[in-house]
Design a protein around this motif. Structure first.
Motif, short mmCIF file in Angstrom:
data_model
loop_
_atom_site.label_atom_id
_atom_site.label_comp_id
_atom_site.label_asym_id
_atom_site.label_seq_id
_atom_site.Cartn_x
_atom_site.Cartn_y
_atom_site.Cartn_z
N THR A 49 0.80 -1.23 0.00
CA THR A 49 0.00 0.00 0.00
C THR A 49 0.83 1.28 0.00
O THR A 49 0.54 2.20 -0.77
CB THR A 49 -0.98 0.00 1.19
N PRO A 50 1.89 1.39 0.82
CA PRO A 50 2.70 2.62 0.77
C PRO A 50 3.28 2.88 -0.62
O PRO A 50 3.31 4.03 -1.07
CB PRO A 50 3.80 2.35 1.80
N LEU A 51 3.72 1.82 -1.29
CA LEU A 51 4.25 1.97 -2.65
C LEU A 51 3.16 2.41 -3.61
O LEU A 51 3.38 3.30 -4.45
CB LEU A 51 4.85 0.64 -3.12
N LEU A 52 1.98 1.83 -3.48
CA LEU A 52 0.86 2.18 -4.36
C LEU A 52 0.49 3.66 -4.20
O LEU A 52 0.21 4.35 -5.18
CB LEU A 52 -0.36 1.30 -4.06
N LEU A 53 0.51 4.13 -2.97
CA LEU A 53 0.17 5.53 -2.70
C LEU A 53 1.24 6.47 -3.26
O LEU A 53 0.92 7.58 -3.71
CB LEU A 53 0.01 5.75 -1.19
#
Length: 223
Positions: A49-53
């Motif tokens: 999720t952090p990478l996607l954001l």
């Protein structure tokens, strides 16, 4: 016969796939199935999720690619082909997913002797398998492609927008008689067509397409 005894080339007809021959997005259904069968992939996607954001402000496609890579993690090319073929067979049995009117229109073009191509953002092995399972043969397929990577299959080319026209040009085609689509993103592909058919388009969508093309389109309501 043309002058000099040369045979005339058959009219070229293009069909988008998702939203035209099938209701919905076939590759999305495939990805959803991959995640449903593998809870650990869901967990891994959540950890990403952090990478996607971080990717999202730069491009909506980057997060999607990451999720695709997670869904295909550990799949080599041979295994992917097998899994895609199995899912295509399962999907083809769900007759209500498919656009009856669209499939009938495609078959009419084939009977008339037209050269029919399916030009789609769906992945090549998956869409080819679905068409085969539906008994549709003699169709040229220009689609998105994956490549084998060290961790599994990865996106090589997403066949959308201008890339459809580029792929058609590589296929030796620069103009066509009829093009069927349900998306304004297909305007580059629709522009060279003599006749443009917008399938199940809202009035707003049809107006956008007509404005982009600078001419009227044919509207089709398919079920």
């Amino acid at each position: 016969m043309a002058a000099g005894g040369e045979a005339l080339e058959p009219p070229v007809v293009l069909f988008d796939f998702d939203g035209v021959l099938i209701h919905g997005d076939a590759f999305y259904l495939f990805m959803r199935g991959r995640y449903r069968r593998s809870p650990w992939r869901v967990l891994l996607a959540l950890l990403c999720t952090p990478l996607l954001l971080l990717q999202l402000p730069f491009s909506r496609r980057l997060p999607v690619r990451t999720l695709v890579h997670v869904a295909l993690l550990g799949l080599g090319e041979k295994r992917y082909q097998q899994v895609a073929a199995e899912f295509a067979a399962q999907l083809a049995r769900r007759s209500r997913l498919f656009c009856r009117d669209g499939l009938q229109a495609l078959r009419r073009h084939q009977v008339a002797g037209d050269r029919v191509l399916v030009v789609t953002g769906c992945e090549h092995a998956l869409v080819s398998g679905i068409l085969r399972e539906l008994g549709l043969t003699g169709i040229e397929v220009l689609a998105s492609q994956l490549r084998a990577g060290w961790s599994g299959m990865r996106v090589l080319r997403h066949n959308v927008g201008r890339r459809k026209v580029e792929l058609l040009a590589q296929h030796g085609l620069k103009a066509w008689r009829t093009a069927y689509s349900d998306s304004v993103h297909d305007v580059p592909m629709l522009r060279p067509a003599t006749e443009v058919v917008v399938v199940n388009g809202t009035p707003a969508l049809c107006k956008k397409v007509e404005k982009a093309l600078g001419r009227a389109v044919t509207r089709a309501e398919w079920f």
